[in-house]
Design a protein around this motif. Sequence first.
Motif, mmCIF file in Angstrom:
data_model
loop_
_atom_site.group_PDB
_atom_site.id
_atom_site.type_symbol
_atom_site.label_atom_id
_atom_site.label_comp_id
_atom_site.label_asym_id
_atom_site.label_seq_id
_atom_site.Cartn_x
_atom_site.Cartn_y
_atom_site.Cartn_z
ATOM 1 N N PRO A 37 0.824 -1.212 0.000
ATOM 2 C CA PRO A 37 0.000 0.000 0.000
ATOM 3 C C PRO A 37 0.855 1.258 0.000
ATOM 4 C CG PRO A 37 0.073 -0.961 2.189
ATOM 5 C CD PRO A 37 0.763 -1.940 1.285
ATOM 6 N N SER A 38 0.229 2.376 -0.283
ATOM 7 C CA SER A 38 0.935 3.658 -0.260
ATOM 8 C C SER A 38 1.553 3.876 1.115
ATOM 9 C CB SER A 38 -0.035 4.800 -0.583
ATOM 10 O OG SER A 38 -0.549 4.659 -1.884
ATOM 11 N N GLY A 39 2.801 4.354 1.109
ATOM 12 C CA GLY A 39 3.490 4.652 2.360
ATOM 13 C C GLY A 39 4.179 3.477 3.010
ATOM 14 N N CYS A 40 4.241 2.314 2.313
ATOM 15 C CA CYS A 40 4.850 1.129 2.938
ATOM 16 C C CYS A 40 6.372 1.115 2.793
ATOM 17 C CB CYS A 40 4.260 -0.154 2.344
ATOM 18 S SG CYS A 40 4.769 -0.492 0.649
ATOM 19 N N GLY A 41 6.946 2.039 2.011
ATOM 20 C CA GLY A 41 8.398 2.124 1.887
ATOM 21 C C GLY A 41 8.963 1.539 0.612
ATOM 22 N N LYS A 42 8.128 1.069 -0.304
ATOM 23 C CA LYS A 42 8.633 0.396 -1.499
ATOM 24 C C LYS A 42 9.389 1.352 -2.422
ATOM 25 C CE LYS A 42 4.017 0.659 -3.639
ATOM 26 N NZ LYS A 42 3.418 1.432 -2.519
ATOM 27 N N SER A 43 8.870 2.566 -2.634
ATOM 28 C CA SER A 43 9.577 3.522 -3.490
ATOM 29 C C SER A 43 10.858 4.019 -2.830
ATOM 30 C CB SER A 43 8.668 4.716 -3.831
ATOM 31 O OG SER A 43 7.653 4.320 -4.728
ATOM 32 N N THR A 44 10.818 4.186 -1.514
ATOM 33 C CA THR A 44 12.035 4.576 -0.792
ATOM 34 C C THR A 44 13.104 3.513 -0.941
ATOM 35 O OG1 THR A 44 10.773 5.862 0.824
ATOM 36 C CG2 THR A 44 12.988 5.159 1.472
ATOM 37 N N LEU A 45 12.712 2.247 -0.841
ATOM 38 C CA LEU A 45 13.664 1.156 -1.003
ATOM 39 C C LEU A 45 14.253 1.155 -2.410
ATOM 40 C CD1 LEU A 45 14.923 -1.314 0.400
ATOM 41 C CD2 LEU A 45 13.040 -2.684 -0.497
ATOM 42 N N LEU A 46 13.415 1.389 -3.410
ATOM 43 C CA LEU A 46 13.909 1.433 -4.791
ATOM 44 C C LEU A 46 14.896 2.578 -4.975
ATOM 45 C CD1 LEU A 46 13.196 -0.135 -7.504
ATOM 46 C CD2 LEU A 46 11.970 1.943 -8.134
ATOM 47 N N ARG A 47 14.591 3.722 -4.397
ATOM 48 C CA ARG A 47 15.483 4.880 -4.509
ATOM 49 C C ARG A 47 16.799 4.638 -3.771
ATOM 50 N NH1 ARG A 47 13.363 9.725 -6.132
ATOM 51 N NH2 ARG A 47 14.677 10.883 -4.686
ATOM 52 N N MET A 48 16.776 3.849 -2.717
ATOM 53 C CA MET A 48 18.017 3.491 -2.030
ATOM 54 C C MET A 48 18.885 2.595 -2.926
ATOM 55 S SD MET A 48 16.376 2.839 1.742
ATOM 56 C CE MET A 48 17.833 2.101 2.477
ATOM 57 N N ILE A 49 18.236 1.659 -3.630
ATOM 58 C CA ILE A 49 18.985 0.805 -4.558
ATOM 59 C C ILE A 49 19.598 1.659 -5.664
ATOM 60 C CG2 ILE A 49 18.790 -1.054 -6.259
ATOM 61 C CD1 ILE A 49 16.520 -2.200 -4.491
ATOM 62 N N ALA A 50 18.839 2.677 -6.107
ATOM 63 C CA ALA A 50 19.325 3.553 -7.181
ATOM 64 C C ALA A 50 20.405 4.510 -6.709
ATOM 65 C CB ALA A 50 18.156 4.350 -7.752
#
Length: 332
Positions: A37-50
């Motif tokens: 769901p929104s706000g679960c950290g998935k995009s943040t995790l992707l940006r950390m990988i990037a």
Amino acid sequence: MAEVSLADTRKVFGTHTVIPELSLSVPDGSFTVLVGPSGCGKSTLLRMIAGLETTSGGRIEIGGRDVTAVTPSQRGIAMVFQSYALYPHMSVRDNISFGLRLARRPAAEIDGKVRRAAEILQLEPYLDRKPAALSGGQRQRVAIGRAIVRDPGVFLFDEPLSNLDAALRGQMRIELLDLHRRLGSTMIYVTHDQVEAMTMADKIVVMNAGRIEQAGSPLDVFDRPQSPFVAGFIGSPRINFFKGGIAESRGGDMVAVRPEHLRIVETGGRWRGRIRLLEQLGTDTLVHVTLTDGDEIVIRAPRMGPELQDAQVAIDCDDRHFHVFCDGQRVD
């Protein structure tokens, strides 16, 4: 191609921990989807990988190389964002080649890579057009083409289809899967849409509040959810939850049954209720039932007529389709 590995990786903003310590292995050449769901950290995790977000702890490896402190341009990745981020005054050709021209690559190399990307993405007729003359799907393909020409070891996609309409999203899912098969590259894809996750991934990572609830193949996650959260998030329509005696008799405090595993029966049945609403899907009907205890459930049934609206029905389920949970964990 490259394997991506995260070991005890965490992210903190001020006093707020967005991602507690998290470990994950993304196999070389896989199409791995981070879903939640929104706000679960998935995009943040992707940006950390990037490398677009610094880590607050832990280690990130790409292709066996520690990139935790490496700049994004040196990580061997290419990222496609939700917004197309195309230059409106440039042609498709110039948008795709922009990064290569900025890096002062030879003209022959640039031309060859742009032509190859355009062929893969079926953009050859549009190379001299401006973005304004393209459809949403074509613009997204241009953004993907800009990533392809970099020959990355890993592609990162941050909800790239969310701006498209439903029909175009379905088409683009097929095109992305075809692209993955043709390139054989490692791809990590972020979405909040569990249908996208199920249809595209060979590995699903279900996230909740910055943690990984479950990781596995789509069918493993669907058939054997390890927590009520995963059971409720994966699957459409949403799974039904039951409490009380039926759960306690199986050693749990909660039982879940998917709508397609419930059936309306003429005699017997574990539950009784009234049909509140019928959603006609053509071949199937979603039957919304209010049980005698007041709970609401959904049954995916063979096609049913509107004359059954408000009918009293008995409902049953084969024991082998029960998902039993106790204290938030699956009971086998």
